[in-house]
Design a protein around this motif. Structure first.
Motif, mmCIF file in Angstrom:
data_model
loop_
_atom_site.group_PDB
_atom_site.id
_atom_site.type_symbol
_atom_site.label_atom_id
_atom_site.label_comp_id
_atom_site.label_asym_id
_atom_site.label_seq_id
_atom_site.Cartn_x
_atom_site.Cartn_y
_atom_site.Cartn_z
ATOM 1 N N UNK A 8 55.736 31.563 62.185
ATOM 2 C CA UNK A 8 56.108 31.257 63.564
ATOM 3 C C UNK A 8 57.596 31.431 63.859
ATOM 4 N N UNK A 9 58.360 32.005 62.946
ATOM 5 C CA UNK A 9 59.780 32.267 63.161
ATOM 6 C C UNK A 9 60.011 33.774 63.190
ATOM 7 N N UNK A 10 61.112 34.199 63.806
ATOM 8 C CA UNK A 10 61.480 35.617 63.840
ATOM 9 C C UNK A 10 62.838 35.756 63.169
ATOM 10 N N UNK A 11 62.919 36.599 62.144
ATOM 11 C CA UNK A 11 64.168 36.785 61.414
ATOM 12 C C UNK A 11 64.544 38.263 61.384
ATOM 13 N N UNK A 12 65.830 38.512 61.268
ATOM 14 C CA UNK A 12 66.349 39.864 61.088
ATOM 15 C C UNK A 12 66.993 39.919 59.709
ATOM 16 N N UNK A 13 66.784 41.006 59.004
ATOM 17 C CA UNK A 13 67.369 41.208 57.689
ATOM 18 C C UNK A 13 68.463 42.252 57.811
ATOM 19 N N UNK A 72 62.508 45.701 49.566
ATOM 20 C CA UNK A 72 63.850 46.240 49.317
ATOM 21 C C UNK A 72 64.956 45.210 49.512
ATOM 22 N N UNK A 73 64.629 44.017 49.990
ATOM 23 C CA UNK A 73 65.635 42.982 50.254
ATOM 24 C C UNK A 73 66.311 42.585 48.946
ATOM 25 N N UNK A 74 67.639 42.441 49.005
ATOM 26 C CA UNK A 74 68.400 42.030 47.829
ATOM 27 C C UNK A 74 69.286 40.837 48.128
ATOM 28 N N UNK A 75 69.927 40.306 47.113
ATOM 29 C CA UNK A 75 70.789 39.135 47.289
ATOM 30 C C UNK A 75 72.123 39.491 47.939
ATOM 31 N N UNK A 76 72.391 40.772 48.143
ATOM 32 C CA UNK A 76 73.591 41.176 48.869
ATOM 33 C C UNK A 76 73.324 41.339 50.363
ATOM 34 N N UNK A 77 72.125 41.001 50.818
ATOM 35 C CA UNK A 77 71.745 41.053 52.232
ATOM 36 C C UNK A 77 71.975 39.684 52.863
ATOM 37 N N UNK A 78 71.806 39.620 54.182
ATOM 38 C CA UNK A 78 71.808 38.335 54.881
ATOM 39 C C UNK A 78 70.593 38.263 55.789
ATOM 40 N N UNK A 79 70.189 37.047 56.099
ATOM 41 C CA UNK A 79 69.057 36.800 56.984
ATOM 42 C C UNK A 79 69.582 36.102 58.226
ATOM 43 N N UNK A 80 69.138 36.539 59.397
ATOM 44 C CA UNK A 80 69.510 35.911 60.657
ATOM 45 C C UNK A 80 68.276 35.358 61.335
ATOM 46 N N UNK A 81 68.375 34.125 61.791
ATOM 47 C CA UNK A 81 67.329 33.524 62.607
ATOM 48 C C UNK A 81 67.533 34.070 64.017
ATOM 49 N N UNK A 82 66.631 34.915 64.481
ATOM 50 C CA UNK A 82 66.791 35.605 65.764
ATOM 51 C C UNK A 82 66.827 34.616 66.926
ATOM 52 N N UNK A 83 66.014 33.578 66.873
ATOM 53 C CA UNK A 83 65.933 32.627 67.982
ATOM 54 C C UNK A 83 67.156 31.718 68.050
#
Length: 112
Positions: A8-13, A72-83
């Motif tokens: 139920x959440x929307x995230x951007x990688x 493909x996600x790695x620990x050098x990425x970030x996650x953003x909560x879109x909402x």
């Protein structure tokens, strides 16, 4: 079993990429790679979690459906909560435990 209602959440990688500034120089900025539906699972009360909360940081577990991009996600990425707009540094990626999901351990309030 994972169902669409639990995501139920929307995230951007975002992945750090080398970007030209137009003057012959380059800088490393995060660029969005893709967005996904996700489920947030708030971490319990372990000693590390309590210590982070005392410093104003939140540790979350995030569950995503597994696909070619999410693997493909790695620990050098970030996650953003879109909402909400909150940015999280990715500390751990588990794409092995569950055949249907990728699990991320993320922390807010830290420089990536």
């Amino acid at each position: 079993m994972i169902d669409a209602g639990s995501l139920n959440e929307r995230v951007a990688l975002d992945k750090r990429e080398r970007v030209s500034d137009g003057a012959g120089n380059y800088r490393a900025d995060f660029a969005e790679q893709f967005q996904r539906r996700a489920a947030f699972v708030y971490a319990g009360g372990s000693e590390a979690v309590v210590a982070e909360r005392l410093q104003g940081r939140a540790i979350l577990k995030v569950r995503l459906r597994k696909d070619l991009l999410s693997k493909t996600i790695g620990t050098d990425w970030q996650l953003r909560d879109v909402r909400r707009g909150t940015v999280y540094a990715i500390r751990e990626v588990d794409a092995v435990t569950d055949p249907l999901c990728v699990f991320l351990t993320v922390i807010s309030g830290v420089a990536s």
